[in-house]
Each structure stands twice: as structure tokens, then as C-alpha cells.
Design a protein around this motif. Structure first.
Motif, PDB file in Angstrom:
ATOM      1  N   ASP A 168      66.115  -4.223  -6.791  1.00 60.62           N
ATOM      2  CA  ASP A 168      65.795  -2.923  -6.199  1.00 60.62           C
ATOM      3  C   ASP A 168      64.680  -2.209  -6.955  1.00 60.62           C
ATOM      4  O   ASP A 168      63.883  -1.477  -6.356  1.00 60.62           O
ATOM      5  CB  ASP A 168      67.035  -2.030  -6.195  1.00 60.62           C
ATOM      6  N   LYS A 181      66.046   2.494  -3.922  1.00 62.63           N
ATOM      7  CA  LYS A 181      66.396   1.823  -2.674  1.00 62.63           C
ATOM      8  C   LYS A 181      67.886   1.999  -2.370  1.00 62.63           C
ATOM      9  O   LYS A 181      68.698   2.124  -3.277  1.00 62.63           O
ATOM     10  CB  LYS A 181      66.048   0.336  -2.762  1.00 62.63           C
ATOM     11  N   GLY A 237      60.653  -7.092  -5.129  1.00 67.40           N
ATOM     12  CA  GLY A 237      62.028  -7.502  -4.871  1.00 67.40           C
ATOM     13  C   GLY A 237      62.520  -8.654  -5.713  1.00 67.40           C
ATOM     14  O   GLY A 237      63.614  -9.176  -5.460  1.00 67.40           O
ATOM     15  N   ASN A 243      62.688   5.377   1.173  1.00 70.22           N
ATOM     16  CA  ASN A 243      63.995   4.769   0.916  1.00 70.22           C
ATOM     17  C   ASN A 243      65.157   5.542   1.536  1.00 70.22           C
ATOM     18  O   ASN A 243      66.277   5.046   1.570  1.00 70.22           O
ATOM     19  CB  ASN A 243      64.218   4.643  -0.599  1.00 70.22           C
ATOM     20  N   ASN A 245      72.172   3.970 -11.643  1.00 66.97           N
ATOM     21  CA  ASN A 245      71.117   3.748 -10.655  1.00 66.97           C
ATOM     22  C   ASN A 245      70.220   4.970 -10.509  1.00 66.97           C
ATOM     23  O   ASN A 245      69.023   4.829 -10.201  1.00 66.97           O
ATOM     24  CB  ASN A 245      71.727   3.376  -9.300  1.00 66.97           C
TER      25      ASN A 245
END
Length: 590
Positions: free
Chosen positions: A521, A236, A526, A68, A259
């Protein structure tokens, strides 16, 4: 590192005492490792400083998601900061497995690590106006580094995680908004990273007593860290376009922090309950197409044909289950096939129940192919309660519905058991056609104001995604008043974010688009949030309760209510053909 520099009057202390202190605090091992690194570099070793540092300290880790990190072009790597020094060395080693052009933003303290100097930009990341003025040179260097297409590494908290009395555990310090401001200005993609672990009790105690003195304990923490196999997870890249949705730097800072921290949760799909899975039996054979077509042909079109899509030709019929025995069997077969394909399913040969007989069914039929494309089940609450009582409502199997809730939705349709068969799932018109059928049904029966029912989040989703969805819905979409009158029979357990993570939801995920993107993500394939959930939320749906259905693949069922009279007018006009009246007959209050 010299202990004499860290203690008052250190130069006057006896050498033997300073040496003992350096061994206790880990200075000795740290200095020995640093010397070995420099010796290997002077001898011409091709390994970079971070690789050699991790080798000689030693620091061991497992990394997930290395792919990533972009191999070229500007990017920012942001990470939590559980250790203070170990994670800075490991992150350099990890990043340089992909690219050599890295700079790590560090505090002045790490200037003692000579090997890091070519790779670091020194700033005061604790924030504040005075810090910004003092660090303008460093900030300009950071921005130029990104502008020239390189990789910048940030620990936006600025210091190692520490004990929080509020949370009763070691938590990540708040991330500084000045770092988010730079990221926003440079519009570079951001790669979130997460390190496992935390510093020990002595470090946390000194933090509580005198935070400024704890840096001297960081080498000692490396002695602890080398006994651990650190787990490092890389998410990601987050594109700049997504970050533009955030209203300000504080929200962006919380979003980036979330995140990173969400990566600590399990990324694999797993059962939400401890019950043994229901055995799956062989599914019944489908009905013959000509028999199904004949059954539909016998339904008077003016009463039962609600809608025909102009482009695809898909038709929406409606009928009570007891009127269409063959089609009902086909619905049960296709339900089971569709639900099993996403990790759900009843395990039966045909997924039908006693409710199907007196509920209405929306049937999406493809006359050209002669097959069922999808279906939706609707229960007229007023009629069901009158003829079968409250227990005649399907969702009473999973929720205890109080009288106040039932009274609120008595002029409502209980929606559920929706599916679209595999050949039609990729067609954007399929779900839209089903909703056109719902709209036309409501237009024919305008006294129905509410749509309610459960939306499922399959156990195929990872634990971290389901936890994130669950927390988002509780924070942003809960109907607090109605929720008091509904109780789940099997409420979800182990699906709560840690307290410091949950606090980020309000500011970090204020927009459904951000939730959808985060889930996409986090999922290996996906996938985003369930499309039906997104549709209900677009209509202004509010959550009432959450339940885990262990007999249906451990799905997380979210009980939702939509008030059609307050839903966006453009959607109501599209599906119903015209806006609904704004003042219906009284329906009761919760």
C-alpha cells in the motif's frame, strides 16, 4: 463560544475581562468566523460548512492521496488527532471534496459548532464499559450509517495528542478498541489519514495539570494553526479481509493506528547514506550463447546438473567459479544489469569479485532459449574458513563476524548475489526452480544445515517502507543470541520508527501478510516486501544484523540465518525431496 461557561463563576465576571479573555483564548476570532460562515450560508452560498470554515478561520492544507477515498459505498476514514478542532474541520472539507454523505464522530464539546451538527455523531470515544452503555444510541447510528453505504470519519484517540514524558515529545493518545470493534463488525474498508503538526506548549502544560480544562484552549490553537500549511496524507483503503487477520480488537486498533502514523514518514525513495553515489560505467557485452552452452556441456552431468524443471525445461547447474570462466563473466554481466534495474548495482562493467572464483554457483539455464535465466552464489563455510580464513567469507566485508557466529554456521552455506533476469522475473516457476537447485545441492551435501547471507532491500523502496521492514525484522525475527556476535560495519541510521510507533509493531504486525500488504500500500508501484526476504522468512529465517552498502546503491542488507532442520517440513520435503535428519553432527553454539 462564551468564556463565561468555561470559568467558575463566569457570569459574575466583568464584561471587559471576559472579552479580553475571549480574545486571548481565540474565542473572539472563532465566533467571528462562525458568524461569517452562517451569513454566507443564509445568503445561499453553495459551499459546504467545512469549506467555509476553512476559508474564514482560515485553515490551509496540502493533501496527498485524495483519490484513495472511495467515491461511493461504505467506508471508514480513521485519522490521528494532533490538534483537536482544526483537524476535524479540515477532514470534513477533504472528505467532502469526494463525497457528500459523511458523518464525523465527535465529543460533546463540538456541539457548540452549530454548522457541524448535521454532519456529526456525538459519542464518548474514551471507551470503557460504562461509555459503551451510555453511547448505544450513537453506536447504533454509526453502524446504521455504514450499513446504508455511507462514509464515517473517526478520530479513534478521542482527544488531541499530548505531551508524553515517556517519549519526550507530543504523541498520539492510544486508540480506543471500541472503535475497532465497530469497524470489525461492519466489515467496511478503512482509509487511513494523517495530519501533521501538534498543539502548542500552553495546551500541553494545561493537559498535564488538568486535562479536562484544556478544551477551552482549542480556539486559541486554531489561531496558531492558521499560520501553518498543514500536510495531510491519505493512505490506500484497507480491505475488511486484511483486518480479519488481526486476532482481536486491540490488535486491530494498533494496526489501524500504525497505518495512519506511518504516513508521516517520507514516501519517496532516498539514499540511506551521505556518500556520493558510485559512477556507473557501461556494462560489458553478454557472452555468446553457444560458448556458454558448450561450457555447460563440458561439466559432467551427474555431478553438476542438479535439477530440471519438468514444465519450463529450466536447468540448474552447479560449479565453482574457476571452472566456468565464460559463464562466470555472463553471471557478472547479468547481475549488474538486473541489480541496476532496481536501483542497486556495483557500477562496474561486470559485477564479479575474487570470491566468485572459489564459491559455488547455482546456474539457472534455459536450454531452449540458450541464455542465463538467473544465478545464486553459495559458499561452503567449512571449506572457505579452512583455505582462506574467516576473511574469506564474503560478508566479512560488511559485518564483523565473531568466532561464536562462525563456529555456529561452520556447517552452513553462505548464500548471496541471487538474481533472476528480466525475461524470467514474471514466471512464478523461476524462483522456485532456483530453490529446487538449493534443495538438491543440500541433499547431495547433507552435512550443511544452515543457510545464511544477506537479503537486500533496495533504495528504490520508500523510506517509510524500509523503516517499517527494518522495525518488523528487529521486533519479530531477530536471533538475539547470535546478534551479540555480529557487528555491522555501516549500520543503518535514521531508520528507526518513533518510539510510539515502534511500540505498535509487536501487536499490529504479528503476521508477515500484514507487513507485505502495508508495504504494498505504501509503495507507488504496489510492490511488496522483497520476494527473497519473504522466502527466507517462510523457511523460519532469523535476522542477525543490518548494514547499509553505500557502494551497491545504498541497499539495506539484512543478515539472515535459516536452520534447515527446523524449517517447515513441507518446504524442506518439496525442495530437498525428503525431510532432512533432525540430529546432525554438532556444529557449535553461539
Amino acid at each position: 463560544m462564551d468564556l463565561a461557561e468555561y470559568v467558575p463563576g463566569g457570569n459574575k465576571w466583568p464584561g471587559w475581562l471576559l472579552n479580553l479573555g475571549e480574545r486571548i483564548l481565540g474565542f473572539h476570532e472563532f465566533n467571528v468566523a462562525h458568524s461569517k460562515v452562517e451569513e454566507e450560508q443564509e445568503a445561499g452560498c453553495s459551499d459546504n460548512f467545512f469549506r467555509l470554515a476553512c476559508k474564514h478561520l482560515p485553515l490551509n492544507y496540502e493533501v496527498e492521496g485524495l483519490e484513495n477515498i472511495p467515491a461511493e459505498g461504505p467506508c471508514v476514514i480513521v485519522s490521528n488527532h494532533p490538534h483537536g478542532m482544526s483537524d476535524g474541520l479540515m477532514i470534513g472539507d477533504i472528505a467532502m471534496k469526494v463525497r457528500q454523505d459523511i458523518r464525523i464522530v465527535v465529543n460533546d464539546f463540538l456541539h457548540c459548532v452549530r454548522g457541524m451538527r448535521p454532519y456529526q455523531i456525538t459519542v464518548d470515544v474514551y471507551g470503557g464499559d460504562s461509555a459503551k452503555r451510555a453511547n448505544m444510541a450513537g453506536i447504533r447510528e454509526m453502524m446504521k450509517w455504514l450499513r446504508d453505504g455511507h462514509c464515517l470519519i473517526l478520530f479513534p484517540s478521542g482527544s488531541a495528542a499530548s505531551w508524553s514524558a515517556q517519549d519526550g515529545r507530543v504523541v498520539e493518545d492510544p486508540w480506543q478498541t471500541n472503535m475497532a470493534s465497530i469497524i470489525r463488525k461492519m466489515a467496511a474498508p478503512v482509509v487511513p489519514m494523517h495530519f501533521s503538526g501538534q498543539n502548542g506548549p500552553l495546551f500541553q502544560m494545561v493537559t498535564r495539570l488538568c486535562k479536562a480544562k484544556r478544551s477551552a484552549l482549542l480556539p486559541r490553537e486554531i489561531k496558531r494553526d492558521r499560520r501553518t500549511l498543514h500536510q495531510v496524507k491519505i493512505g490506500k483503503p484497507i480491505p475488511a479481509s486484511r483486518m480479519e487477520i488481526l486476532p482481536d480488537d486491540a490488535a486491530l486498533s494498533d494496526f489501524l493506528r500504525l497505518n495512519s502514523l506511518i504516513l508521516r514518514y517520507p514516501g519517496t525513495a532516498a539514499s540511506l547514506s551521505n556518500d556520493s553515489p558510485r559512477p556507473m560505467v557501461e556494462i560489458d557485452a553478454p557472452e555468446k550463447p553457444e560458448i556458454l552452452q558448450e561450457e555447460l556441456n563440458r561439466l559432467p552431468a551427474e555431478q553438476h546438473l542438479l535439477y530440471t524443471h519438468k514444465s519450463t525445461g529450466l536447468q540448474i547447474f552447479t560449479a565453482k567459479g574457476n571452472m566456468i570462466p565464460h559463464m562466470l563473466h555472463e553471471i557478472g554481466v547479468q547481475r549488474e544489469i538486473t541489480f541496476r534495474s532496481v536501483g542497486e548495482g556495483s557500477g562496474l562493467a561486470c559485477d564479479t569479485d575474487e570470491y566468485d572464483l572459489y564459491y559455488d554457483h547455482l546456474i539457472m539455464w534455459d536450454p531452449a532459449a540458450g541464455r542465463l535465466a538467473g544465478a545464486y552464489r553459495m559458499g561452503r563455510t567449512d571449506e572457505i574458513v579452512k583455505s582462506h580464513g574467516i576473511t574469506g567469507i564474503y560478508n566479512t566485508e560488511f559485518f564483523t563476524l565473531g568466532n561464536a557466529f562462525v563456529n555456529f554456521v561452520k556447517n552452513g552455506l553462505e548464500m548471496g548475489r541471487a538474481f533472476i533476469t528480466a525475461p524470467y522475473q514474471k514466471h512464478p516457476a523461476s524462483l522456485d526452480t532456483l530453490w529446487m537447485g538449493i534443495g538438491h545441492f543440500v541433499r547431495k551435501h547433507p552435512h550443511y544445515r544452515y543457510l545464511y547471507g544477506t537479503v537486500s532491500v533496495s533504495s528504490d523502496y520508500s523510506i517509510r517502507s524500509r523503516t517499517l521492514i527494518h522495525e518488523y525484522l528487529r521486533n519479530h525475527c531477530l536471533h538475539h543470541e547470535l546478534a551479540r556476535h555480529v557487528e555491522a560495519k555501516t549500520p543503518p541510521t535514521d531508520m528507526d520508527l518513533l518510539s510510539e510507533d515502534a511500540r505498535l509493531i509487536h501487536t499490529a504486525l504479528g503476521d508477515l501478510r500484514l507487513l507485505s500488504a502495508m508495504v504494498s500500500d505504501l509503495e507507488p508501484d504496489g510492490r511488496s516486501i522483497p520476494v527473497l526476504l519473504r522466502q527466507y522468512l517462510r523457511l523460519g529465517g532469523e535476522m542477525i544484523s543490518f548494514n547499509v552498502d553505500s557502494e551497491f546503491g545504498d541497499t539495506l542488507d539484512c543478515l539472515v540465518v535459516v536452520d534447515l532442520h527446523t524449517a517447515p517440513e513441507r518446504l524442506i520435503s518439496r525442495y530437498c525431496g525428503a525431510p532432512l535428519k533432525s540430529k546432525p553432527e554438532p556444529t557449535g553454539e553461539a
